[in-house]
Motif scaffolding. Structure first.
Motif, short mmCIF file in Angstrom:
data_model
loop_
_atom_site.label_atom_id
_atom_site.label_comp_id
_atom_site.label_asym_id
_atom_site.label_seq_id
_atom_site.Cartn_x
_atom_site.Cartn_y
_atom_site.Cartn_z
N ILE A 129 0.85 -1.19 0.00
CA ILE A 129 0.00 0.00 0.00
C ILE A 129 0.88 1.24 0.00
O ILE A 129 1.69 1.44 0.90
N ALA A 130 0.72 2.07 -1.03
CA ALA A 130 1.53 3.27 -1.19
C ALA A 130 1.09 4.37 -0.21
O ALA A 130 0.05 4.26 0.45
N PRO A 131 1.85 5.46 -0.11
CA PRO A 131 1.52 6.54 0.83
C PRO A 131 0.14 7.16 0.61
O PRO A 131 -0.43 7.09 -0.48
N GLN A 132 -0.37 7.74 1.71
CA GLN A 132 -1.60 8.52 1.72
C GLN A 132 -2.85 7.68 1.45
O GLN A 132 -3.88 8.18 1.01
N PHE A 133 -2.78 6.40 1.75
CA PHE A 133 -3.97 5.54 1.68
C PHE A 133 -4.88 5.90 2.84
O PHE A 133 -4.43 6.16 3.94
N SER A 134 -6.20 5.89 2.61
CA SER A 134 -7.12 6.21 3.70
C SER A 134 -8.41 5.42 3.58
O SER A 134 -8.85 5.06 2.48
N THR A 135 -8.99 5.14 4.72
CA THR A 135 -10.27 4.44 4.79
C THR A 135 -11.31 5.35 5.41
O THR A 135 -11.09 5.94 6.46
N GLU A 136 -12.43 5.46 4.74
CA GLU A 136 -13.57 6.16 5.33
C GLU A 136 -14.27 5.17 6.27
O GLU A 136 -14.36 3.98 5.97
N VAL A 142 -5.01 6.66 -2.46
CA VAL A 142 -6.24 5.89 -2.67
C VAL A 142 -7.12 6.00 -1.43
O VAL A 142 -6.63 5.86 -0.30
N MET A 143 -8.41 6.25 -1.65
CA MET A 143 -9.36 6.32 -0.54
C MET A 143 -10.47 5.31 -0.80
O MET A 143 -11.00 5.22 -1.90
N VAL A 144 -10.82 4.53 0.25
CA VAL A 144 -11.86 3.52 0.14
C VAL A 144 -13.07 3.99 0.95
O VAL A 144 -12.95 4.29 2.14
N LYS A 145 -14.21 4.06 0.30
CA LYS A 145 -15.45 4.47 0.97
C LYS A 145 -15.86 3.39 1.98
O LYS A 145 -15.58 2.20 1.82
N ALA A 146 -16.56 3.81 3.02
CA ALA A 146 -16.95 2.92 4.11
C ALA A 146 -17.78 1.75 3.59
O ALA A 146 -18.73 1.92 2.82
N GLY A 147 -17.39 0.55 4.00
CA GLY A 147 -18.13 -0.65 3.66
C GLY A 147 -17.78 -1.26 2.33
O GLY A 147 -18.28 -2.35 2.00
N LYS A 148 -16.93 -0.62 1.54
CA LYS A 148 -16.52 -1.18 0.25
C LYS A 148 -15.26 -2.02 0.43
O LYS A 148 -14.42 -1.72 1.26
N MET A 149 -15.17 -3.09 -0.36
CA MET A 149 -14.10 -4.06 -0.16
C MET A 149 -13.27 -4.25 -1.42
O MET A 149 -13.77 -4.11 -2.54
#
Length: 401
Positions: free
Chosen positions: A330-337, A370-377
């Motif tokens: 996982i590259a920098p600045q990854f985030s999970t909502e 990369v940002m992942v929206k809540a509940g998405k897989m």
């Protein structure tokens, strides 16, 4: 007494994590679910264990071997086609004599739970139950004076708050009853149908209700709650190297050859495995487990999450209430909502999650920001391009640009 652990199932509702491992091998507090069960049995003097394995059995057998590392003796029986719990128990017919204990391999129990069952044994069969306010999705027990009168599988109306915990003591003549068990409407041979058939014949099914630990992880995100509970019971142990300027508060476990760099701020309960590198100024907050061979970049924040093992997380990332599978880069600045009271769709069916960020499978390469929206897989072996916002579930092998 021998114990039989049913560990052959796939765990379909724990996808994508169970695409590469069986549900019983999912980690909680740094150990597979199955290891917690084996430890609870061993603490009660039950050292002869039979694992009924099937799906991804090689991973189970490679990890546990003959059980020497856990102070037990493990043998294996095979259920190559999963035809229900009664069919699974049937596989050990030639391996047991006299009374034996049976337990599902995907629930977490404590030593006290097993002790409650053994000390409360009565009748031809003994069944362990727990009290639950919400009984939806469970088999419930109708009892009278400590004797089971009926087991109702997933009733539509609330008829009892006593839930079948899936832990039993059976006599060896149970195999005769299993042979007479009919195929259920769902196409399986269920051990609860075997017991119900015995009740109709006048056999005595003793009920033991336990208030000790019993955690059922139905979905992958349920592991987060189990992880938090199990971490609460650990004690501080720092086997790795903690550089000057790092702050560690509370019960934190750091494994051998791991390095906690200067400026890190870690608040327990937290578990960090072996051969990990936690970068400068990283913040690791409670209820987090980080598996072996994981590298955390500088200024990363992780809370209430499970990082399975062999993961690299780039600097400036933020991960909350999430599970990250193995072998991810996982590259920098990854985030999970993160959001609460979510409805998560799996194969057209909506499932409820109290709190969830994301679940990421194994072997993914995830680009910068990369940002992942809540509940998405994200499933397995995906390549997610830089700057992507993940708005939907990503199937295995996908390339997202």
């Amino acid at each position: 007494m021998k114990a039989v652990i049913l560990a052959a199932g796939e765990g379909l509702r724990c996808r994508p994590l169970t695409l590469t491992r069986s549900k019983v091998m999912l980690p909680v507090a740094g150990k597979p679910l199955l290891e917690h069960i084996i430890n609870a049995l061993a603490e009660n003097g039950i050292k002869e264990i039979i694992l009924v394995v099937g799906y991804k059995k090689e991973r189970i057998m490679d990890y546990f071997g003959e059980g020497k590392d856990l102070g037990v003796t493990i043998s294996y029986s095979y259920q190559d086609i999963q035809l229900g719990t009664a069919h699974a128990v049937k596989q050990v017919k030639e391996l047991v004599a006299g009374d034996f204990l049976v337990i599902n391999g995907d629930n977490i129990v404590g030593a006290g739970t097993i002790s409650d069952l053994l000390s409360g044994r009565k009748g031809d069969v003994t069944l362990l139950a727990v009290e639950r306010e919400d009984t939806s999705g469970y088999g419930v027990i109708i009892s009278e004076n400590g004797i089971v009168r009926e087991i109702l599988e997933k009733p539509k109306e609330v008829v009892s708050h006593t839930v079948n915990a899936g832990i039993y003591v059976f006599p060896d003549w149970i195999f005769d009853e299993i042979e007479k068990t009919p195929l259920s409407e769902s196409g399986e041979y269920a051990i609860t149908d075997t017991i119900q058939q015995m009740i109709k014949k006048g056999k005595s099914i003793g009920l033991v209700t336990s208030s000790s630990m019993w955690i059922d992880a139905v979905h992958s995100w349920d592991l987060l709650k189990a992880n938090a509970i199990m971490l609460e019971g650990q004690e501080k142990e720092l086997k790795g190297t903690v550089e000057k300027g790092a702050t560690i508060k509370g019960n934190v476990v750091v494994g051998e050859n791991s390095l906690i760099r200067a400026g890190c701020y870690i608040v327990g309960p937290v578990s960090i495995g072996k051969n990990c590198d936690i970068g400068p100024n990283a913040v690791i907050l409670p209820s987090t487990s980080i598996g072996n061979n994981t590298t955390i970049g500088s200024s990363v924040e992780i809370q209430n999450s499970i990082i399975i093992y062999d993961v690299s997380i780039g600097s400036g990332s933020y991960i909350s209430s999430s599970i990250i599978g193995a072998h991810n880069n996982i590259a920098p600045q990854f985030s999970t909502e993160t959001d609460s009271d979510l409805l998560v769709e799996m194969k057209g069916i909506l499932h409820h999650a109290d709190l969830l960020g994301t679940v990421v499978g194994d072997g993914n390469t995830i680009g910068n920001r990369v940002m992942v929206k809540a509940g998405k897989m994200i499933a397995n072996n995906c390549n997610i391009g830089s700057g992507t916002t993940v708005h939907r579930d990503i199937p295995s092998g996908s390339i997202v640009v």
